[in-house]
Design an enzyme around this catalytic site. Structure first.
Site, PDB file in Angstrom:
ATOM      1  N   HIS A  23       0.844  -1.204   0.000  1.00 63.65           N
ATOM      2  CA  HIS A  23       0.000   0.000   0.000  1.00 63.65           C
ATOM      3  C   HIS A  23       0.883   1.260   0.000  1.00 63.65           C
ATOM      4  CE1 HIS A  23      -3.180  -2.552   2.228  1.00 63.65           C
ATOM      5  NE2 HIS A  23      -3.650  -2.337   1.016  1.00 63.65           N
ATOM      6  N   LYS A  47     -21.401  -5.025   8.533  1.00 55.65           N
ATOM      7  CA  LYS A  47     -20.669  -6.302   8.396  1.00 55.65           C
ATOM      8  C   LYS A  47     -19.179  -6.059   8.137  1.00 55.65           C
ATOM      9  CE  LYS A  47     -21.922  -7.102   3.538  1.00 55.65           C
ATOM     10  NZ  LYS A  47     -20.856  -7.253   2.687  1.00 55.65           N
ATOM     11  N   SER A 134      -2.897  -7.687   2.549  1.00 52.45           N
ATOM     12  CA  SER A 134      -3.236  -7.640   3.973  1.00 52.45           C
ATOM     13  C   SER A 134      -3.701  -9.021   4.434  1.00 52.45           C
ATOM     14  CB  SER A 134      -4.342  -6.623   4.217  1.00 52.45           C
ATOM     15  OG  SER A 134      -3.929  -5.342   3.837  1.00 52.45           O
TER      16      SER A 134
HETATM   17  P1  ADP Z   1      -9.316  -4.238  -0.976  1.00 49.31           P
HETATM   18  O1  ADP Z   1      -9.938  -4.738   0.280  1.00 49.31           O
HETATM   19  O2  ADP Z   1     -10.215  -3.452  -1.866  1.00 49.31           O
HETATM   20  O3  ADP Z   1      -8.479  -5.250  -1.704  1.00 49.31           O
HETATM   21  P2  ADP Z   1      -6.922  -3.362   0.137  1.00 49.31           P
HETATM   22  O4  ADP Z   1      -6.787  -2.620   1.401  1.00 49.31           O
HETATM   23  O5  ADP Z   1      -6.526  -4.782   0.140  1.00 49.31           O
HETATM   24  O6  ADP Z   1      -8.341  -3.167  -0.466  1.00 49.31           O
HETATM   25  O7  ADP Z   1      -6.080  -2.605  -0.974  1.00 49.31           O
HETATM   26  C1  ADP Z   1      -6.332  -1.303  -1.368  1.00 49.31           C
HETATM   27  C2  ADP Z   1      -5.672  -1.080  -2.697  1.00 49.31           C
HETATM   28  O8  ADP Z   1      -4.283  -1.350  -2.586  1.00 49.31           O
HETATM   29  C3  ADP Z   1      -6.189  -1.999  -3.804  1.00 49.31           C
HETATM   30  O9  ADP Z   1      -6.200  -1.272  -5.015  1.00 49.31           O
HETATM   31  C4  ADP Z   1      -5.155  -3.085  -3.873  1.00 49.31           C
HETATM   32  O10 ADP Z   1      -5.088  -3.651  -5.162  1.00 49.31           O
HETATM   33  C5  ADP Z   1      -3.898  -2.296  -3.564  1.00 49.31           C
HETATM   34  N1  ADP Z   1      -2.846  -3.140  -3.026  1.00 49.31           N
HETATM   35  C6  ADP Z   1      -2.889  -3.919  -1.936  1.00 49.31           C
HETATM   36  N2  ADP Z   1      -1.705  -4.552  -1.752  1.00 49.31           N
HETATM   37  C7  ADP Z   1      -0.896  -4.150  -2.768  1.00 49.31           C
HETATM   38  C8  ADP Z   1       0.456  -4.457  -3.165  1.00 49.31           C
HETATM   39  N3  ADP Z   1       1.188  -5.331  -2.486  1.00 49.31           N
HETATM   40  N4  ADP Z   1       0.946  -3.853  -4.259  1.00 49.31           N
HETATM   41  C9  ADP Z   1       0.169  -3.002  -4.968  1.00 49.31           C
HETATM   42  N5  ADP Z   1      -1.101  -2.680  -4.663  1.00 49.31           N
HETATM   43  C10 ADP Z   1      -1.631  -3.244  -3.589  1.00 49.31           C
END
Ligand code: ADP
Length: 169
Positions: A23, A47, A134
């Site tokens: 992120h 939820k 995550s």
């Molecule tokens: P979601 O629950 O919508 O997947 P996340 O918190 O997991 O949201 O992620 C938010 C954004 O960050 C999304 O666009 C996701 O694709 C991006 N993202 C998460 N991890 C990575 C990573 N390791 N590299 C690039 N983008 C990421």
């Protein structure tokens, strides 16, 4: 194009449960394009199955992002409504494997259908963070694996505490 005095603002939405180095990488790179980036936790009060509360997640985002051009916030409801309320012009999303693509493409098309003026900008994950999510980080930490390097150190410590608390319950 925006005039010189208008600021380019983007919303980077997600769960951020918790914020990972993947992120952070997307955030830092989006700051090269936008003047201000709002890291916005999307939550559904009815939820929300997140490990960290919205307040804990906001605090972690604030602790690991020190730029005055980054704002941490949370919202529920439609993303495009939130983007409009925030006076932002774009949504930033990160793309990892091809697996992310279909869902992201659908979301971007739907958001464009709802608000044609809001652009979705995709930033490709860096090689170093291609496999970081995550969900996996939480899974590894729960099973006792080392998540050093995958999340900021402060997040790692909070994650270990949370996982230990959860096991004790
Ligand atoms: P979601 O629950 O919508 O997947 P996340 O918190 O997991 O949201 O992620 C938010 C954004 O960050 C999304 O666009 C996701 O694709 C991006 N993202 C998460 N991890 C990575 C990573 N390791 N590299 C690039 N983008 C990421």
């Amino acid at each position: 194009m925006k005039s010189g005095r208008e600021k380019r603002v983007a919303v980077f939405p997600g769960s951020f449960d918790p914020m990972t180095n993947g992120h952070l990488d997307i955030l830092e790179r989006s700051l090269e394009i936008f003047d201000r980036v709002i890291v916005a936790i999307a939550f559904n009060a009815a939820k929300d199955s997140a490990l960290f509360s919205v307040d804990e997640r906001l605090e972690m985002i604030r602790e690991v992002t020190r730029s005055p051009r980054v704002v941490a916030d949370a919202f529920s409801g439609l993303l495009v409504d939130y983007v409009e309320r925030s006076k932002a012009s774009a949504i930033v999303r990160g793309l990892r494997a091809v697996a992310d693509f279909e869902y992201e493409f659908q979301m971007a098309m739907m958001n464009r259908h709802l608000r044609p003026r809001i652009e979705t900008i995709f930033i490709m994950a860096s090689e170093a963070h291609f496999y970081t999510s995550s969900r996996l980080v939480k899974e590894v930490a729960t099973l006792g694996g080392d998540v050093t390097g995958l999340v900021p150190e402060r997040v790692r410590r909070k994650l270990l505490r949370k996982v230990t608390e959860k096991k004790a319950r």
